[in-house]
Design a protein around this motif. Structure first.
Motif, PDB file in Angstrom:
ATOM      1  N   THR A 231       0.943  -1.233   0.081  1.00  0.00           N
ATOM      2  CA  THR A 231       0.020  -0.085   0.092  1.00  0.00           C
ATOM      3  C   THR A 231       0.902   1.042   0.118  1.00  0.00           C
ATOM      4  N   THR A 232       2.198   1.233   0.377  1.00  0.00           N
ATOM      5  CA  THR A 232       3.259   2.165   0.348  1.00  0.00           C
ATOM      6  C   THR A 232       4.486   1.438  -0.053  1.00  0.00           C
ATOM      7  N   GLY A 233       5.307   2.375  -0.753  1.00  0.00           N
ATOM      8  CA  GLY A 233       6.751   1.885  -0.961  1.00  0.00           C
ATOM      9  C   GLY A 233       6.446   0.915  -2.176  1.00  0.00           C
ATOM     10  N   GLY A 234       7.411  -0.137  -2.290  1.00  0.00           N
ATOM     11  CA  GLY A 234       7.237  -1.170  -3.221  1.00  0.00           C
ATOM     12  C   GLY A 234       8.500  -2.018  -3.114  1.00  0.00           C
ATOM     13  N   GLY A 235       8.969  -2.551  -4.367  1.00  0.00           N
ATOM     14  CA  GLY A 235       9.850  -3.679  -4.211  1.00  0.00           C
ATOM     15  C   GLY A 235      10.121  -4.539  -5.528  1.00  0.00           C
ATOM     16  N   TRP A 236      10.609  -5.516  -5.335  1.00  0.00           N
ATOM     17  CA  TRP A 236      10.486  -6.493  -6.700  1.00  0.00           C
ATOM     18  C   TRP A 236      11.181  -8.000  -6.011  1.00  0.00           C
ATOM     19  N   ILE A 237      10.874  -8.937  -6.673  1.00  0.00           N
ATOM     20  CA  ILE A 237      11.331 -10.406  -6.234  1.00  0.00           C
ATOM     21  C   ILE A 237      11.944 -10.766  -7.734  1.00  0.00           C
ATOM     22  N   VAL A 238      13.116 -11.562  -7.554  1.00  0.00           N
ATOM     23  CA  VAL A 238      13.739 -12.325  -8.659  1.00  0.00           C
ATOM     24  C   VAL A 238      13.616 -13.723  -8.662  1.00  0.00           C
ATOM     25  N   ARG A 239      13.210 -14.448  -9.639  1.00  0.00           N
ATOM     26  CA  ARG A 239      12.947 -15.899  -9.482  1.00  0.00           C
ATOM     27  C   ARG A 239      14.276 -16.595  -9.790  1.00  0.00           C
ATOM     28  N   ARG A 240      14.451 -17.724  -9.523  1.00  0.00           N
ATOM     29  CA  ARG A 240      15.851 -18.456  -9.756  1.00  0.00           C
ATOM     30  C   ARG A 240      16.244 -18.400 -11.414  1.00  0.00           C
ATOM     31  N   ASP A 241      14.981 -18.400 -12.268  1.00  0.00           N
ATOM     32  CA  ASP A 241      15.107 -18.348 -13.585  1.00  0.00           C
ATOM     33  C   ASP A 241      15.532 -16.870 -14.280  1.00  0.00           C
ATOM     34  N   GLY A 242      15.971 -15.844 -13.145  1.00  0.00           N
ATOM     35  CA  GLY A 242      16.077 -14.659 -13.504  1.00  0.00           C
ATOM     36  C   GLY A 242      15.170 -13.840 -13.843  1.00  0.00           C
ATOM     37  N   GLN A 243      13.745 -13.951 -13.752  1.00  0.00           N
ATOM     38  CA  GLN A 243      12.857 -13.267 -14.249  1.00  0.00           C
ATOM     39  C   GLN A 243      12.429 -12.153 -12.843  1.00  0.00           C
ATOM     40  N   ARG A 244      12.410 -11.112 -13.141  1.00  0.00           N
ATOM     41  CA  ARG A 244      12.449  -9.826 -12.232  1.00  0.00           C
ATOM     42  C   ARG A 244      10.710  -9.462 -12.105  1.00  0.00           C
ATOM     43  N   MET A 245      10.115  -9.609 -11.027  1.00  0.00           N
ATOM     44  CA  MET A 245       8.719  -9.146 -10.921  1.00  0.00           C
ATOM     45  C   MET A 245       8.666  -8.411  -9.993  1.00  0.00           C
TER      46      MET A 245
END
Length: 344
Positions: free
Chosen positions: A108-122
């Motif tokens: 609801t505030t801020g942000g971020g991302w995750i990186v899967r083992r296959d290199g895909q950034r979400m």
């Protein structure tokens, strides 16, 4: 999506629980049906320890931001569904070997991302999305307020049988799909309706269960999914790329794909995928993809009638050009001909 179901405590330290956070909704019956945990403070080292517990992760780091540092976790739930709100004025990075609950999350505030083992950034969006299940990934969060709903695997997989009508199996969500506005609205409505009950520690068990089920069904409408019956070796973290390739075959079976496409999407050599499929599934990835398409064909025939379609039309939609070979493969897999399925 600005809904915040767990408000900050007016005096978090007065009733703070320093035991491990409810990082997951246990799949076994709890001696305490509903448990609320609040952990807060102004020490980055304590915050790091709690994030590692919650994600069952490692190599987490927490650094201060521009604001005076503080964090708070509030979690409430039972052995089926838990609600969680995390607030932090610092930055977080860390690795998780793979969540063992199905988790819907949004900020609801801020942000971020995750990186899967296959290199895909979400990117972590403001709308609800499904986190990777049993897949290793790294998480990166800026100063944030994050809401999450955790569903125990046995519970959600049992609810999913109401839709796919098969045995309880792992649910594989298509993580690359963006939820439609209609799906997000269904989730919002279900969440708003269930939150007063799920955050009430005195709610009767039957009332709580009846509030959880619509929320689980809303999750199953949030993103495309398929049930995947994987042998235990493919559930191991070391087989994450092969598992991702197998799930790719399920999610894209209606498209003109090949096993080579699945291997590429998972960051594997095609030969490695072939070897792993033969060893763990007892067949080549080409045969496995054919069986997925046969299963989808059977489901479509069972849901149709001879007045609506023909066997040939359904078979061609799923890529079966030679109807004689299709009928033979269908009978070998299901013990009846496709016409029998269509007639019901």
């Amino acid at each position: 999506m600005q809904h915040s179901f767990l408000a900050s405590e007016s005096d978090p330290e007065s009733d703070s629980d320093t035991s491990p956070l409810l990082g997951s909704a246990s799949s076994t019956a709890s001696t305490v049906p509903v448990r609320k945990v609040t952990v807060s403070g102004d020490d980055p080292a304590t915050a790091r320890q709690n994030y590692e517990r919650a994600y069952d992760g490692s190599r987490f780091t927490v650094t201060r931001g521009t604001e005076p540092f503080s964090f708070q976790w509030v979690s409430i739930g039972d052995d089926r569904v838990s609600l969680r709100t995390a607030t932090m004025t610092g930055h977080v990075t860390g690795e998780t070997p793979g969540l063992t609950d199905y988790v819907v999350s949004w900020v609801t505030t801020g942000g971020g991302w995750i990186v899967r083992r296959d290199g895909q950034r979400m990117e972590i969006p403001r709308h609800p999305f499904v986190l990777p299940f049993r897949r290793p990934y790294t998480v990166h969060l800026t100063p944030h307020r994050q809401n999450s709903v955790l569903f125990s695997a046995p519970y959600l997989e049992d609810i999913a049988t109401e839709i796919h009508a098969g045995p309880s199996q792992q649910v594989s969500f298509d993580l690359e799909a963006t939820p439609t506005p209609e799906a997000i609205e269904r989730w919002r409505v279900a969440l708003n309706a269930s939150t007063p009950v799920l955050t009430d520690e005195t709610a009767p068990p039957l009332l709580r269960m009846n509030a959880q089920r619509p929320l689980a069904l809303a999750l199953l409408q949030l993103a495309p999914w398929a049930v995947v019956d994987l042998p235990e070796p493919l559930r191991e973290p070391s087989m994450a790329r092969t598992r991702l390739a197998v799930e790719y075959l399920h999610h894209h079976a209606a498209e003109p794909i090949t096993p080579a496409d699945a291997a590429k999407a998972a960051g594997l050599h095609t030969r490695t995928l072939q070897l792993h499929c033969r060893r763990e599934l007892g067949m080549s990835p080409t045969a496995y993809l054919r069986d997925i398409r046969l299963d989808r064909t059977r489901r479509e025939l069972a849901d149709s009638s001879p007045q609506e379609t023909t066997v040939g039309e359904v078979a061609k939609r799923w890529g079966f050009v030679h109807l004689g070979r299709f009928a033979s493969a269908y009978r070998n897999r299901f013990g009846e001909g496709p016409s029998q399925t269509l007639r019901g």
